[in-house]
Design a protein around this motif. Structure first.
Motif, PDB file in Angstrom:
ATOM      1  N   ASP A  44       0.841  -1.191   0.000  1.00 46.04           N
ATOM      2  CA  ASP A  44       0.000   0.000   0.000  1.00 46.04           C
ATOM      3  C   ASP A  44       0.881   1.248   0.000  1.00 46.04           C
ATOM      4  O   ASP A  44       1.215   1.803   1.041  1.00 46.04           O
ATOM      5  CB  ASP A  44      -0.903  -0.030   1.238  1.00 46.04           C
ATOM      6  N   HIS A  45       1.312   1.645  -1.222  1.00 45.83           N
ATOM      7  CA  HIS A  45       2.109   2.856  -1.409  1.00 45.83           C
ATOM      8  C   HIS A  45       3.316   2.881  -0.463  1.00 45.83           C
ATOM      9  O   HIS A  45       3.468   3.778   0.368  1.00 45.83           O
ATOM     10  CB  HIS A  45       1.238   4.095  -1.245  1.00 45.83           C
ATOM     11  N   THR A  47       7.118   3.221   0.677  1.00 55.65           N
ATOM     12  CA  THR A  47       8.415   3.856   0.461  1.00 55.65           C
ATOM     13  C   THR A  47       9.358   3.326   1.529  1.00 55.65           C
ATOM     14  O   THR A  47       9.004   3.298   2.717  1.00 55.65           O
ATOM     15  CB  THR A  47       8.307   5.382   0.548  1.00 55.65           C
ATOM     16  N   ASP A  60       6.950   4.722  -3.198  1.00 50.17           N
ATOM     17  CA  ASP A  60       5.509   4.772  -3.441  1.00 50.17           C
ATOM     18  C   ASP A  60       5.045   3.598  -4.303  1.00 50.17           C
ATOM     19  O   ASP A  60       4.316   3.768  -5.277  1.00 50.17           O
ATOM     20  CB  ASP A  60       5.121   6.095  -4.105  1.00 50.17           C
ATOM     21  N   ALA A  62       2.860   0.355  -5.065  1.00 50.73           N
ATOM     22  CA  ALA A  62       1.564  -0.211  -4.699  1.00 50.73           C
ATOM     23  C   ALA A  62       1.241  -1.344  -5.657  1.00 50.73           C
ATOM     24  O   ALA A  62       1.247  -1.163  -6.870  1.00 50.73           O
ATOM     25  CB  ALA A  62       0.479   0.862  -4.766  1.00 50.73           C
ATOM     26  N   GLY A  99       3.664   3.740   4.325  1.00 54.98           N
ATOM     27  CA  GLY A  99       2.904   2.691   3.657  1.00 54.98           C
ATOM     28  C   GLY A  99       2.856   1.437   4.511  1.00 54.98           C
ATOM     29  O   GLY A  99       3.260   1.426   5.675  1.00 54.98           O
ATOM     30  N   CYS A 253      10.496   2.130  -8.463  1.00 55.90           N
ATOM     31  CA  CYS A 253       9.143   2.556  -8.796  1.00 55.90           C
ATOM     32  C   CYS A 253       8.552   1.604  -9.825  1.00 55.90           C
ATOM     33  O   CYS A 253       9.261   1.055 -10.663  1.00 55.90           O
ATOM     34  CB  CYS A 253       9.127   3.976  -9.375  1.00 55.90           C
ATOM     35  N   ARG A 273      -7.984   1.779  -0.489  1.00 56.16           N
ATOM     36  CA  ARG A 273      -6.766   1.889   0.297  1.00 56.16           C
ATOM     37  C   ARG A 273      -6.622   0.694   1.237  1.00 56.16           C
ATOM     38  O   ARG A 273      -5.532   0.291   1.581  1.00 56.16           O
ATOM     39  CB  ARG A 273      -6.798   3.172   1.121  1.00 56.16           C
ATOM     40  N   ARG A 286      -0.852  -1.118  -9.095  1.00 56.58           N
ATOM     41  CA  ARG A 286      -1.570   0.150  -9.062  1.00 56.58           C
ATOM     42  C   ARG A 286      -0.564   1.280  -9.080  1.00 56.58           C
ATOM     43  O   ARG A 286       0.606   1.100  -8.864  1.00 56.58           O
ATOM     44  CB  ARG A 286      -2.408   0.238  -7.786  1.00 56.58           C
ATOM     45  N   GLY A 287      -1.067   2.485  -9.283  1.00 59.83           N
ATOM     46  CA  GLY A 287      -0.196   3.650  -9.279  1.00 59.83           C
ATOM     47  C   GLY A 287       0.468   3.806 -10.624  1.00 59.83           C
ATOM     48  O   GLY A 287      -0.187   4.003 -11.629  1.00 59.83           O
TER      49      GLY A 287
END
Length: 300
Positions: A44-45, A47, A60, A62, A99, A253, A273, A286-287
Motif C-alpha cells: 500500500d504505497h 516507500t 511509493d 503499490a 505505507g 518505482c 486503500r 496500481r499507481g
C-alpha cells in the motif's frame, strides 16, 4: 594469564552485542488472524530506505496479488525486487507512515514472526545447504514433520527422483563433504524444502538462476498446483504457459514497460486503500504500474 586477559577483553566486547535486542519483533496477532487457504498480498504505497538519509530502495510502490494468483515482478539489479520480498517476510519493516505491506488483509507488522513464516515460503538464488543428511536438509532437522514417503514425493515433484535414487544412502546421505551437490541440484533441494512446508504463498527471488532452461521449465510447471507465487526476476523469463501477470520495477518505482509478445497494457485500476476490501481478481499493479499477461502457448 595473557590468554585469560584476552578472553575477558573479548567477552567485554561481545557483551553489548549480546545485549542488543532484535529490531524486528513479534506482533500481537497469531495464526487465527489470517484467513485459511491462499493469501492475497498488497503493498500500500510503500516507500522504504535501508538507511536514514539514503535514497529509497522503493518509492511509493503499490501492488496487489490476489489469492492463488501468480505475479512476476521484473526489473534490473538494484530496482528493488528483493526488497519487496524482504518487507513481505519481515526481514525488514516498513517505517510507520511510509505505507504498509498486507497479507491476507492483515498488516504484516502486526503478525507473529512464526505465523508469518509458517504461511509464506521464500526461495532465493543463494542456497544454504547443511552438512547433514538429505532428510535433515528438507525438514530443517526435524522442525517440519514429514514421512519418508512425503520427502520422496516432494523431491520427485521438483525433478530430483533420479538424483535421490542415485545417492548411496538415499535420504540418509550426508550432503557436503564426500557427497558433492551441483548448484542446480542445490537449488532444487531448496524448492523441495519450501514446498514441503505447504505454504499459502511462495516468494521466488531469482530462484531459478542456477537452473538450465529444461529443468527450470519442469520445476515451474509444478508450481501451478501451489496456492500463489510472487516471482522476483532480473530477466523477463517467466514461462508463457504459466499465465503469470507481469509488472516491472525501475529504480524502486513501478513502471509501464512494453514487451514484445505481451498483450496490450491493461488500464490501471483504482483500488481501495484497505487491502482487506480487495477481492480475488487478477493480480494487478496500481499507481505507476500496469500488468500484462503472457500469451498462452500455441501448439502442443
Amino acid at each position: 594469564l595473557r590468554e585469560m586477559r584476552g578472553a575477558v577483553a573479548g567477552a567485554g566486547r561481545a557483551s553489548p552485542l549480546l545485549a542488543t535486542g532484535p529490531a524486528i519483533t513479534d506482533g500481537p496477532l497469531d495464526a487465527s488472524a489470517l484467513p485459511p487457504g491462499p493469501l492475497p498480498v498488497a503493498l500500500d504505497h510503500v516507500t522504504f530506505a535501508y538507511d536514514a538519509g539514503s535514497p529509497p530502495a522503493l518509492r511509493d510502490v503499490a501492488l496487489h496479488l490476489g489469492p492463488g494468483r501468480q505475479l512476476g515482478l521484473v526489473g534490473r539489479t538494484g530496482s528493488g525486487k528483493t526488497t519487496v520480498g524482504r518487507l513481505l517476510t519481515r526481514t525488514w519493516d516498513v517505517p510507520r507512515g511510509q505505507g504498509a505491506v498486507w497479507l491476507g488483509g492483515v498488516d504484516v507488522r502486526g503478525l507473529r514472526l512464526e505465523t508469518l513464516r509458517d504461511r509464506v515460503a521464500v526461495v532465493t538464488q543463494d542456497v544454504e545447504l547443511f552438512r547433514a543428511s538429505v532428510r535433515d536438509n528438507l525438514t530443517l532437522f526435524g522442525t517440519r514433520r514429514a514421512s519418508d514417503d512425503e520427502l520422496r514425493a516432494v523431491l520427485a515433484e521438483v525433478g530430483l527422483a533420479d538424483w535421490l535414487g542415485a545417492l548411496p544412502d538415499g535420504l540418509d546421505t550426508r550432503l557436503g563433504g564426500g557427497q558433492a551437490v551441483s548448484a542446480g541440484e542445490g537449488q532444487l533441494v531448496a524448492f523441495a524444502r519450501a514446498f514441503l512446508a505447504d505454504p499459502d504463498l511462495v516468494v521466488l527471488d531469482e530462484a531459478s538462476s542456477r537452473l538450465d532452461p529444461v529443468t527450470e521449465r519442469r520445476a515451474r510447471i509444478q508450481q501451478l498446483a501451489k496456492p500463489g507465487v510472487l516471482y522476483l526476476e532480473r530477466r523477463e523469463t517467466l514461462q508463457p504457459e504459466l499465465g503469470v501477470e507481469l509488472g516491472a520495477l525501475e529504480r524502486g518505482c513501478e513502471q509501464r514497460r512494453p514487451r514484445r509478445g505481451l498483450g496490450a497494457e491493461q488500464p490501471v485500476a483504482d483500488a481501495a486503500r484497505q487491502p482487506r476490501a480487495l477481492g480475488p481478481e487478477v493480480a494487478r499493479l496500481r499507481g505507476l504500474g500496469a500488468p500484462g499477461r503472457l500469451p498462452a502457448r500455441r501448439g502442443p
